[in-house]
Design a protein around this motif. Structure first.
Motif, short mmCIF file in Angstrom:
data_model
loop_
_atom_site.label_atom_id
_atom_site.label_comp_id
_atom_site.label_asym_id
_atom_site.label_seq_id
_atom_site.Cartn_x
_atom_site.Cartn_y
_atom_site.Cartn_z
N VAL A 326 0.86 -1.18 0.00
CA VAL A 326 0.00 0.00 0.00
C VAL A 326 0.90 1.23 0.00
O VAL A 326 1.78 1.36 0.86
CB VAL A 326 -0.92 0.03 1.23
N LEU A 346 -6.87 -4.59 4.51
CA LEU A 346 -5.48 -4.19 4.30
C LEU A 346 -4.62 -4.34 5.55
O LEU A 346 -3.42 -4.08 5.51
CB LEU A 346 -5.44 -2.74 3.81
N ARG A 351 2.82 -1.24 4.25
CA ARG A 351 2.70 0.14 3.76
C ARG A 351 4.09 0.73 3.65
O ARG A 351 4.92 0.57 4.55
CB ARG A 351 1.85 0.99 4.71
#
Length: 470
Positions: A326, A346, A351
């Motif tokens: 992400v 998610l 990330r």
């Protein structure tokens, strides 16, 4: 041993109709039918009769003992009933509503009905008419085969879901259906002609055109619409060559729905996986030889309102050899930590700051970038609203579909204005499917839509004759 609904659920709801203990929800008529990732079987009430598995047109239902212990479908079925305890039935008949019957006169009317469109919407409408009346049906479609979205829209690596085409073909072969393929409405026949020769006309033309962003450069080289790309890889007769060069190493797919996921998954699939998909030889060769090793799914809004289903998301992040990240951006981390809506999927996905203006790293990667709207496509660069441009070899817009105007019918914002399936301002004229409700809901949702439209049609037909005095 309970049965479990898998990720290929089409929400046809055939399983709901045959369940003897009413343990499958959401069912047609409940507020959230069509709003969840398919339907769910209550593990505490299921009696292991297998009727649902036999009725499922896409083989999406399996016995629990055939699934791995950590299969997410087991938890999804159980969680639905934990979160919605009011849906639990008593395992008997008390929870079933009272039966209802159409006026007996409607079933015996010697009607001729025209249905324009032989996709899921049109064929579900035909099925309802066959079951509930003695109508003779003229079924028209401009394509050489029936099936519409089911044949030319379902991803070729989802063969189970594609099995619904066989169900639709069996409906089309009924002796009371007269199939007229290769007939295009507006070119070969118009509404006045159909209305003059039929007691009712039902329009089920779907939503075949892609919505576009409208940004500058969207029609330039290296860019195409999802409808064109999907038509190409599914062998639609209107397009026989890839509408865009599969240039890499990066592709951008604008959109966060299931179609965007389908496109990204095929672009990132390895040759072995592509060999198992139902692809034409030329399409398989093009995808295998393509240079794409990174796909950016560009979402204009936040991760909490992403439109893809849980099963589609889990499938793409589980692709062998593909890393999912992400892209860090203001507000994205907070939304994921809150876990609301689709953002909860998610949790656990890495990330990181991603520089999409540079060449991608080695290996295959899926990048999820949220809260960034495309602004301009030019010379292999996509300008984005957050000021961080993306360098890419190709761009596909997958932000939804819409229905074009239908000659001779009213039209507003991609739909035919209607009330309970009756076209506003017209007599004996009806609409069903995406042309009626907009491009929302999967294949099976057309069944409920068709039931409502046919109910209105039969009610109108009954009112046109005098009831006998008894």
């Amino acid at each position: 041993m309970t049965y479990v609904v898998g990720g290929g659920c089409c929400s046809d709801a055939s399983c709901v109709a045959v369940c003897p203990v009413n343990c499958i929800h959401p069912s047609p008529g409940e507020p959230d039918f069509g709003q969840t990732d398919g339907v769910f079987i209550d593990p505490q009430v299921c009696i292991d009769c297998g009727a649902c598995a036999e009725a499922c047109p896409v083989d999406a239902i399996s016995p629990l003992d055939q699934l791995a212990a950590d299969d997410h479908r087991i938890a999804a079925n159980a969680t639905f009933y934990t979160d919605n305890p009011d849906r639990r039935s008593d395992g008997g008949l008390a929870s079933w509503g009272p039966p209802s019957f159409d006026a007996w006169t409607a079933a015996a009317l010697p009607m001729k009905v025209a249905i324009v469109g032989a996709g899921p919407a049109g064929l579900y409408a035909a099925r309802e008419l066959l079951l509930r009346s003695t109508a003779e049906i003229n079924l028209l479609d401009k394509l050489p085969h029936v099936g519409g979205l089911a044949r030319y829209g379902v991803a070729p690596d989802h063969p189970d879901t594609r099995q619904i085409v066989g169900v639709l073909e069996r409906v089309a072969r009924h002796p009371r259906i007269h199939l007229r393929l290769g007939v295009e409405f507006g070119r070969d026949v118009d509404h006045a002609q159909l209305a003059d020769s039929h007691d009712a006309v039902v329009y089920a033309l779907g939503a075949p055109e892609s919505r576009l962003t409208g940004m500058p450069g969207e029609d330039e080289a290296g860019s195409c619409s999802a409808s064109d790309f999907v038509a190409w890889y599914n062998g639609h007769p209107r397009i026989d060559t890839c509408p865009v060069d599969l240039r890499g190493p990066r592709a951008v797919v604008v959109g966060n729905g299931n179609v965007a996921i389908d496109i990204a998954r095929l672009l990132l699939s390895d040759p072995e996986r592509l060999a198992r998909a139902e692809l034409g030889p030329a399409v398989r060769h093009a995808l295998t030889a393509g240079e794409i090793r990174e796909v950016v799914l560009l979402g204009r809004r936040g991760p909490d309102v992403a439109a893809y289903s849980e099963s589609e998301f889990r499938e793409i992040v589980g692709l062998p050899g593909v890393t999912t990240v992400v892209a860090d951006a203001p507000g994205v981390g907070k939304a994921i930590e809150a876990g609301t809506g689709r953002a909860g999927l998610l949790t656990g996905v890495r990330r990181e700051a991603v520089d999409l203006s540079a060449d991608p790293l080695p290996g295959r990667r899926l990048v999820l970038r949220f809260g960034a709207a495309p602004q301009r496509w030019h010379d292999g660069t996509l300008d984005v609203s957050d000021g961080q441009p993306i360098r890419a070899g190709m761009l596909i817009s997958a932000i939804g579909f819409h229905s074009p105007p239908v000659p001779g019918l009213p039209y507003s914002d991609g739909r035919i204005p209607q009330a309970d399936g009756r076209v506003v301002g017209m007599t004996n004229t009806y609409v069903t499917g995406w042309l009626r409700r907009g491009s929302s809901g999967g294949l099976g949702h057309n069944r409920l839509c068709a039931e409502e439209t046919v109910t209105a049609l039969l009610s109108d037909a009954s009112s046109r004759i005098a009831l006998p005095v008894v």
